[in-house]
Design an enzyme around this catalytic site. Structure first.
Site: not given
Ligand code: C5P
Length: 299
Positions: A17, A109, A113, A115, A117-118, A151
């Site tokens: 994202k 990567p 920022g 997202g 991993g989320s 997130d």
């Protein structure tokens, strides 16, 4: 996220994202910050493969699939990875004999920022809810998702673009009428989210996302480009001079608008069309930015 079944296995695509807008409104007493943010999923994804096993364990193997120019970004295969945490939380609801072997092919990567991993965690919740035949309703999955990270719920939502409030976990779907052509870039170094929030100065009276949301709903790129904002960019640039170097490289090109995403260090620019985005990405790579790709927001 996109999920499909292949025999007894499930395969998921976990998109990254960007935060088109991120205003930190105030610090909260629970250590988090109150936000107003617009998140948009993009066409760059990790792939996850879920294979049921007869033993009760959760095993994760990570295959790195992004350029070596970004160095060896650590993506753990242990319980430090949100994928393993998501699986273990769901296992509490499942048959004790259920197990899974997860292969994560990492293209997004980390510490960027974006997202990644989320999104991986959200895809894991959705896939294992099927694979282990748990059948939790979306609302219950969202509750577990919010415990894993602010997130994570966004990546379970049907709409790929949402206005998020609270600490980021409360969502209002937007129905965008345009897909933005983007260049995504990242310097070599990453940043730790908590450190960037610690450094930030909240903006209780800062700009709001209204104009940008209207632009997205109305299919007008102008108000979207003019409405970009990110409170976390100033503290991120203080912590990592590499973000400033990437910003300077974007300033030399003719983007409609550009800014850092989330807590960084990844950066994005909006282009007039996909052809221009591919050209700009190539120019940024030629200028020494280690990772720059063309992509677009999902609608
Ligand atoms: O929710 P998540 O685990 O992704 O957040 C990581 C860290 O980022 C938190 O521990 C907190 O320090 C910071 N954060 C914050 N306010 C938010 C979201 C995250 O301060 N709304």
């Amino acid at each position: 996220m996109l999920l499909r079944q292949a025999g007894s296995c499930w395969i998921g695509q976990a998109p990254a994202k960007v935060n088109l807008f991120l205003r930190v409104i105030r610090r909260r007493t629970d250590g988090y910050h109150e936000l107003e943010t617009v998140m948009a999923r993009v066409g760059l994804s990790d792939t996850l493969l879920f294979v049921p096993t007869t033993d009760a364990g959760v095993k994760l193997a990570v295959q790195m699939a992004y350029p070596r120019s970004l160095g060896a970004l650590p993506v753990p295969e242990t319980a430090d990875n949100l994928v393993v945490q998501a699986a273990q939380r769901l296992k509490a609801f499942a048959d004790a004999s259920a197990g899974v072997k997860i292969t994560l092919i990492k293209r997004v990567p980390a510490a960027a920022g974006l997202g990644g991993g989320s999104s991986d965690a959200a895809t894991t919740l959705a896939a294992l809810n099927h694979l282990w035949r748990i059948g939790l309703p979306l609302g219950e999955l969202q509750r577990i998702a919010a415990e894993l990270g602010s997130d994570v719920p966004f990546f379970l939502a049907e709409s790929p673009v949402a206005l998020c409030t609270g600490r980021g976990e409360q969502m209002q779907s937007l129905s965008p009428r345009l897909s933005l052509s983007l260049v995504l870039a990242r310097p070599e170094a990453g940043l730790v989210t908590a450190a960037v929030y610690r450094e930030c100065r909240p903006e209780p009276d800062g700009p709001t996302a209204g104009r940008l949301c209207d632009g997205l709903r109305g299919g007008a790129v102008g108000p979207v480009a003019q409405g970009l904002h990110n409170t976390l960019q100033t503290p991120a640039e203080r912590l990592s001079p590499m973000v400033s170097i990437v910003r300077a490289a974007f300033e030399r090109e003719r983007f409609l608008a550009h800014q850092m995403t989330g807590s960084g260090t990844a950066y994005f620019g909006i282009c007039a069309n996909s052809r221009q985005a591919r050209r700009m990405a190539a120019r940024l790579r030629a200028a020494g930015i280690p990772w720059a790709i063309a992509t677009s927001t999902l609608i």
